[in-house]
Design an enzyme around this catalytic site. Structure first.
Site, PDB file in Angstrom:
ATOM      1  N   GLY A 129      69.887 -45.020  50.153  1.00 61.94           N
ATOM      2  CA  GLY A 129      69.811 -44.097  51.200  1.00 61.94           C
ATOM      3  C   GLY A 129      68.939 -43.818  50.563  1.00 61.94           C
ATOM      4  CB  ALA A 130      65.927 -42.305  52.142  1.00 63.85           C
ATOM      5  NE  ARG A 158      65.909 -50.678  49.715  1.00 58.74           N
ATOM      6  CZ  ARG A 158      66.435 -50.408  50.797  1.00 58.74           C
ATOM      7  NH1 ARG A 158      67.218 -49.731  49.991  1.00 58.74           N
ATOM      8  NH2 ARG A 158      66.635 -50.999  51.584  1.00 58.74           N
ATOM      9  CD  GLN A 170      73.031 -50.536  55.210  1.00 60.31           C
ATOM     10  OE1 GLN A 170      73.221 -51.564  56.291  1.00 60.31           O
ATOM     11  NE2 GLN A 170      72.561 -51.067  54.755  1.00 60.31           N
ATOM     12  CG  ASP A 176      65.479 -45.191  55.182  1.00 62.43           C
ATOM     13  OD1 ASP A 176      65.944 -45.370  56.237  1.00 62.43           O
ATOM     14  OD2 ASP A 176      65.509 -44.571  53.696  1.00 62.43           O
ATOM     15  CG  ASN A 213      67.403 -44.382  59.955  1.00 70.01           C
ATOM     16  OD1 ASN A 213      67.739 -43.988  58.555  1.00 70.01           O
ATOM     17  ND2 ASN A 213      68.721 -44.405  60.721  1.00 70.01           N
ATOM     18  CE  LYS A 214      69.286 -50.256  57.006  1.00 72.46           C
ATOM     19  NZ  LYS A 214      68.281 -51.088  55.760  1.00 72.46           N
TER      20      LYS A 214
HETATM   21  O1  MRU Z   1      68.650 -50.071  53.277  1.00 71.54           O
HETATM   22  P1  MRU Z   1      69.263 -48.588  53.193  1.00 71.54           P
HETATM   23  O2  MRU Z   1      70.682 -48.912  53.170  1.00 71.54           O
HETATM   24  O3  MRU Z   1      68.959 -47.394  52.047  1.00 71.54           O
HETATM   25  O4  MRU Z   1      68.749 -48.031  54.577  1.00 71.54           O
HETATM   26  C1  MRU Z   1      69.200 -47.081  53.897  1.00 71.54           C
HETATM   27  C2  MRU Z   1      69.002 -45.534  56.021  1.00 71.54           C
HETATM   28  O5  MRU Z   1      68.683 -46.588  56.458  1.00 71.54           O
HETATM   29  C3  MRU Z   1      69.700 -44.719  56.103  1.00 71.54           C
HETATM   30  O6  MRU Z   1      69.978 -44.319  57.547  1.00 71.54           O
HETATM   31  C4  MRU Z   1      68.533 -43.520  54.824  1.00 71.54           C
HETATM   32  O7  MRU Z   1      68.302 -44.142  54.453  1.00 71.54           O
HETATM   33  C5  MRU Z   1      69.079 -42.069  55.658  1.00 71.54           C
HETATM   34  S1  MRU Z   1      70.337 -42.046  53.996  1.00 71.54           S
HETATM   35  C6  MRU Z   1      70.402 -40.289  54.557  1.00 71.54           C
END
Ligand code: MRU
Length: 347
Positions: free
Chosen positions: A46-47, A85, A192, A233, A243-244
């Site tokens: 998560g960012a 990452r 997630q 992100d 985003n994801k």
């Molecule tokens: O691969 P991840 O689990 O780090 O990806 C997370 C996401 O895409 C979230 O939607 C994003 O980081 C926002 S979290 C507040």
């Protein structure tokens, strides 16, 4: 609410998000290499949470760095953490903040430098919680009462230092007395949504229904979903949102069905150095995340696989971007620049 990450005397302690919700266990990182490993292996993800982890990684690295080679060691620590990452810009934002502080302290006694870096990392964490609360206040007003909110991935307490971005907006709407429920996309391949969002919201007693990603379009068509809220992100200057993976499909289907699509993200997720989302680096993750489910193969051996962890949603599908400083709407070049300048003035 869960503590995603904590600074303790024994090290940086994180809840192990790879084990949730089956096991609630914690990982203690005693050095920056362990912090970097925790980010790569998604113990923490998560960012904003990655940003906090990186800041604490720099601080713990400084505690163990050789005082006679402090500059080189600090450079090495930051390079390793920055290589974990590529997509979430909060990682680079946090490392940049720690680097600037270190540079401003050059020549001071090493113990003073270390104490300042530890305090700064803790501040990054505390500020993140306040930022999420304030994002929640701005976003709650946009959530229609009596409707369902659809979310993708996990942008909750677990993805931040606490409260969450997208889930912070949902939590704030519930606190404001709105009668809402949530549809959570399971979010293949890392789940997630199923493992983290469903767990978090259940803990809070917020009515939540889990759906698979490919059901989202069908439910958006039924008229029950009042809005979509997701995290981000990295957001480019024109409002394109990384985003994801799967977010883009949800955004297109939301627009097709006249459902507002909101993105909740702190100003530290803006990357105004990129004119558009085309230049956002997209992380490719191991193919095994697609071909296996919890270590069990679900595809024929040797099959070709793609596993981009993120996608980019063009800003024409984004109704508004909710930040701690207010809500940005199109034209995003202008509204995002204004918000980021406000942030600079406040610093
Ligand atoms: O691969 P991840 O689990 O780090 O990806 C997370 C996401 O895409 C979230 O939607 C994003 O980081 C926002 S979290 C507040």
């Amino acid at each position: 609410m869960v503590e995603t990450i904590q600074w303790t005397d024994s090290g940086v302690v994180m809840i192990d998000q790879t084990k949730l919700p089956r096991e609630i266990t914690y990982v203690t990182c005693r050095g920056y290499l362990e912090v970097a490993d925790a980010i790569v292996t998604m113990v923490i993800r998560g960012a904003p949470a990655i940003g906090v982890a990186a800041a604490m990684g720099v601080a713990i690295g400084a505690l163990h760095a050789d005082p006679d080679r402090m500059d080189e060691e600090m450079e090495g620590i930051c390079t390793v953490l920055a290589g974990t990452r590529p997509t979430a810009v909060n990682l680079f934002w946090a490392i940049g903040r720690m680097k600037r502080l270190y540079a401003s302290l050059r020549g001071r006694p090493v113990e003073e430098i270390r104490a300042a870096l530890v305090a700064e990392a803790q501040r990054v964490k505390e500020e993140d919680i306040e930022i999420n609360r304030s994002m929640g206040r701005h976003g709650a007003e946009l959530v229609p009462d009596g409707k369902t909110v659809l979310t993708h991935c996990n942008a909750g307490a677990l993805a931040t230092a606490g409260f969450g971005t997208a889930l912070g907006v949902i939590r704030a709407a519930v606190e404001a007395g709105k009668k809402i429920d949530v549809f959570a996309d399971e979010t293949r391949p890392f789940l997630q949504g199923a493992r983290l969002t469903a767990w978090e919201l259940q803990q809070d007693g917020i009515p939540t229904t889990l759906i698979t990603d490919n059901m989202a379009g069908w439910f958006l068509r039924q008229g029950r979903i009042g809005c979509v809220v997701v995290g981000a992100d990295r957001i480019a200057a024109n409002g394109d949102v990384a985003n994801k993976v799967g977010t883009y499909s949800v955004a297109v289907l939301a627009k097709e069905n006249g459902v507002p699509f909101y993105v909740a993200a702190p100003v530290s997720t803006l990357d105004l150095t990129l004119a558009s989302g085309d230049r956002i680096p997209i992380e490719q993750r191991p193919g095994k995340e697609v071909t296996e489910v919890f270590g069990v193969p679900v595809a024929p051996e040797g099959i070709a696989v793609q596993n981009p962890a993120f996608d980019v949603t063009p800003s024409r599908y984004v109704t508004a971007i909710i930040t701690e400083r207010g809500v940005a709407r199109a034209p995003f070049e202008e509204s995002l620049r204004r918000l980021s300048q406000q942030a600079e003035l406040a610093e």
